[in-house]
Write an enzyme that holds these catalytic residues in place. Structure first.
Site, PDB file in Angstrom:
ATOM      1  CE1 TYR A 169      -0.944  -9.797  14.481  1.00 45.46           C
ATOM      2  CE2 TYR A 169      -1.625  -9.914  16.765  1.00 45.46           C
ATOM      3  CZ  TYR A 169      -1.941  -9.771  15.434  1.00 45.46           C
ATOM      4  OH  TYR A 169      -3.236  -9.594  15.051  1.00 45.46           O
ATOM      5  CE  LYS A 208      -2.581 -10.743  -1.289  1.00 47.84           C
ATOM      6  NZ  LYS A 208      -3.786 -10.924  -2.098  1.00 47.84           N
ATOM      7  CG  ASP A 214      -6.795 -12.498  -1.654  1.00 47.39           C
ATOM      8  OD1 ASP A 214      -6.522 -13.700  -1.863  1.00 47.39           O
ATOM      9  OD2 ASP A 214      -6.320 -11.575  -2.331  1.00 47.39           O
ATOM     10  CG  ASP A 243      -5.780 -11.391  16.036  1.00 44.53           C
ATOM     11  OD1 ASP A 243      -6.767 -11.815  16.668  1.00 44.53           O
ATOM     12  OD2 ASP A 243      -5.183 -10.351  16.339  1.00 44.53           O
TER      13      ASP A 243
END
Ligand code: NAD
Length: 491
Positions: free
Chosen positions: A138, A185, A218, A242
């Site tokens: 972002y 991740k 995930d 988000d």
């Protein structure tokens, strides 16, 4: 004279806040929210500003005028209804701008099921997502570099990680929550998500009474959607937060019930998590609960915890009474379908009451968290170890590109690897690997040699002389003797 003294007394206890009624259903849900909190005894003075569609369409691409910024910064507390960002035309998201301009690094979204009054597949869910709010993808730093490839820079900083992770643990401690989980991740993004995870582990050690764990995002997301009762507070970088905070709100029963706090060191902004729902505007049907939840967090933040508690318990009681707006109304569970104004009146009528089946809240210790300011660490030992030269080349054979780029080698600084979209294609690539026109050529010093910035300039000069389209370089560094850059996949 007497009256004057009374007024002064009242004003001394008042907190000035900024509000924006926004677009679509915004004005209706803001009016309902203010009516409820004022009826509950909120001691606030209100400065209203205009933001959103009208301001955008008047030619201000940020959706907010500079005088409005002055008011927000002066009052420091901002309650904002949703706004409509017009499509196309280069309009910037006001939410993202506000969070970054005001340094609102922490986005806190409680997501709690209201079973059996709001239908949900997850009756015992009660989690809080703490989302980093300023950095990650972002940062909005994007470039097209070749005909075929665009990039977006993912920036993760140590101060950013420390602030958000510490906020999550302090929040857990204050709210008497038992566990903080981190989602990243870092099996793939070893530098960026790796730093977030590393800082999480460091800070977790300072809170031995709170359980901590890390999940790869995930499988963590899948577990959260399937078994949310396994989680308590979850902290994560911006993009994951988000997405997952909307998932978490939705699986409690409705995104329309969730509020959000955006907290910074100086200022804070409170809002509903949903948008302006333009198709529902002006019909007195919208559910004001999301913004009301934002307002309850705001009341806690400004220290009016008694008012926050009173509003929250009346709201829970109203939902428990089966008085529901259309979005959560369900035959059999709900008792009365009401509009925005009627819902607000029902909450006001319940002020002072507590729910009997849902757990009443107690906000005695809920004032704003006061966190230490970030302390910059002493500088690390930083050493240049090589350079990645990115080139735009329309060919398809990595061996051919290697023979061209080898012309840029210097005495003791050699081409060691070429990758395409991160996969090593030279030396010894696979012919099956699909290649775009965007190539990374890694130069490193040979054993017994070193590389300096002037060598990078010589390599770039060589590229210019050889008509090689160099699109950027990235310096490869070690910090405190540890290489701090990724290897090529397959290297
Ligand atoms: P939305 O959240 O406005 O609406 C999605 C769906 O949820 C719609 O079907 C709507 O009817 C329903 N809904 C939302 N809030 C509701 C409420 N309080 N009560 C009852 N039903 C409700 O999402 P969208 O349609 O994708 O976006 C509409 C506009 O909102 C866009 O311009 C978008 O940019 C903007 N937006 C603003 C914010 C914000 O200001 N924080 C956040 C998200 C979207």
């Amino acid at each position: 004279m007497q009256l004057c003294v009374v007024n002064q007394k009242i004003n001394r206890n008042m907190t000035k806040i900024t509000i924006a009624k926004g677009d679509g259903i915004g004005p209706e849900i803001m009016d309902a929210t203010l009516e409820i909190i004022l009826a509950a005894g909120a001691k606030i003075e209100i400065d209203e500003i205009e933001v959103g569609e009208k301001v955008y369409l008047a030619g201000n691409t940020s959706g907010i005028a500079s005088e409005a910024w002055d008011i927000i910064r002066r009052n420091k507390v901002f309650l904002k209804a949703p706004i409509t960002t017009p499509q196309g035309g280069g309009y910037k998201s006001l939410n993202v701008t506000t969070r970054k301009f005001l340094g609102l690094y922490s986005n806190v979204r409680p997501c709690r099921s209201l079973h059996p009054f709001v239908s949900t597949k997850h009756p015992v869910m009660d989690i809080v997502i703490v989302r980093e709010n300023e950095e990650d993808l972002y940062a909005g730093i994007e470039h097209q570099q070749t005909d075929e490839v665009v990039q977006c820079l993912k920036l993760i900083s140590r101060p950013g990680c420390e602030k958000i992770v510490r906020y999550a643990f302090e929040y857990a401690r204050q709210q008497n929550r038992k566990k903080v989980t981190c989602f990243t991740k870092d099996n793939i993004m070893k530098q960026t998500d790796g730093l977030f995870h590393q800082v999480f582990d460091e800070i977790a050690r300072e809170y031995p009474e709170i359980e901590n764990e890390h999940w790869i995002i995930d499988i963590g997301a899948a577990k959260m959607a399937d078994t949310p009762e396994a989680f308590d507070v979850i902290v994560m970088p911006n993009l994951y937060g988000d997405v997952l905070s909307d998932v978490a709100a939705q699986i409690t029963g409705s995104v329309g019930l969730a509020g959000s706090a955006n907290i910074g060191e100086e200022c804070a902004m409170f809002e509903a998590i949903h948008g302006s729902a333009p198709r529902r505007a002006g019909q007195n049907v919208a559910n004001p609960s999301g913004l009301l939840q934002g307002a309850v967090m705001m009341l806690n933040h400004i220290g009016q915890t008694d008012v926050a508690e009173k509003v929250q318990n009346a709201w829970l009681k109203t939902l428990e009474d089966g008085i529901h707006t259309y979005d959560i109304y369900k035959e059999g569970t709900s008792k009365q379908k009401v509009g925005t104004k009627e819902f607000a009146q029902a909450v006001i009528a319940n002020l002072g009451q507590k729910p009997t089946i849902l757990k009443p809240v107690s906000y005695a210790n809920n004032a704003a968290l006061s966190l230490p300011k970030y302390q910059r660490k002493s500088p690390m030992k930083k050493e240049l170890m090589g350079v990645d030269l990115f080139v735009h080349w329309p060919g398809t054979e990595p061996d051919e590109l290697a023979s061209i780029v080898k012309k840029l080698e210097l005495d003791g600084v050699k081409l060691t690897m070429i990758t395409n979209r991160g996969i090593k294609v030279w030396p010894e690539g696979f012919k099956e690997t699909f290649c775009t026109d965007h190539w990374r050529c890694r130069f490193k010093p040979e054993q017994g040699h070193s590389i300096g910035k002037s060598d990078i300039i010589r390599i770039l000069q060589g590229a210019l002389d050889q008509n090689i389209d160099a699109i950027k370089t990235e310096n490869l560094y070690s910090f405190n003797d540890k290489p701090a850059f990724s290897l090529g996949q397959g290297q």
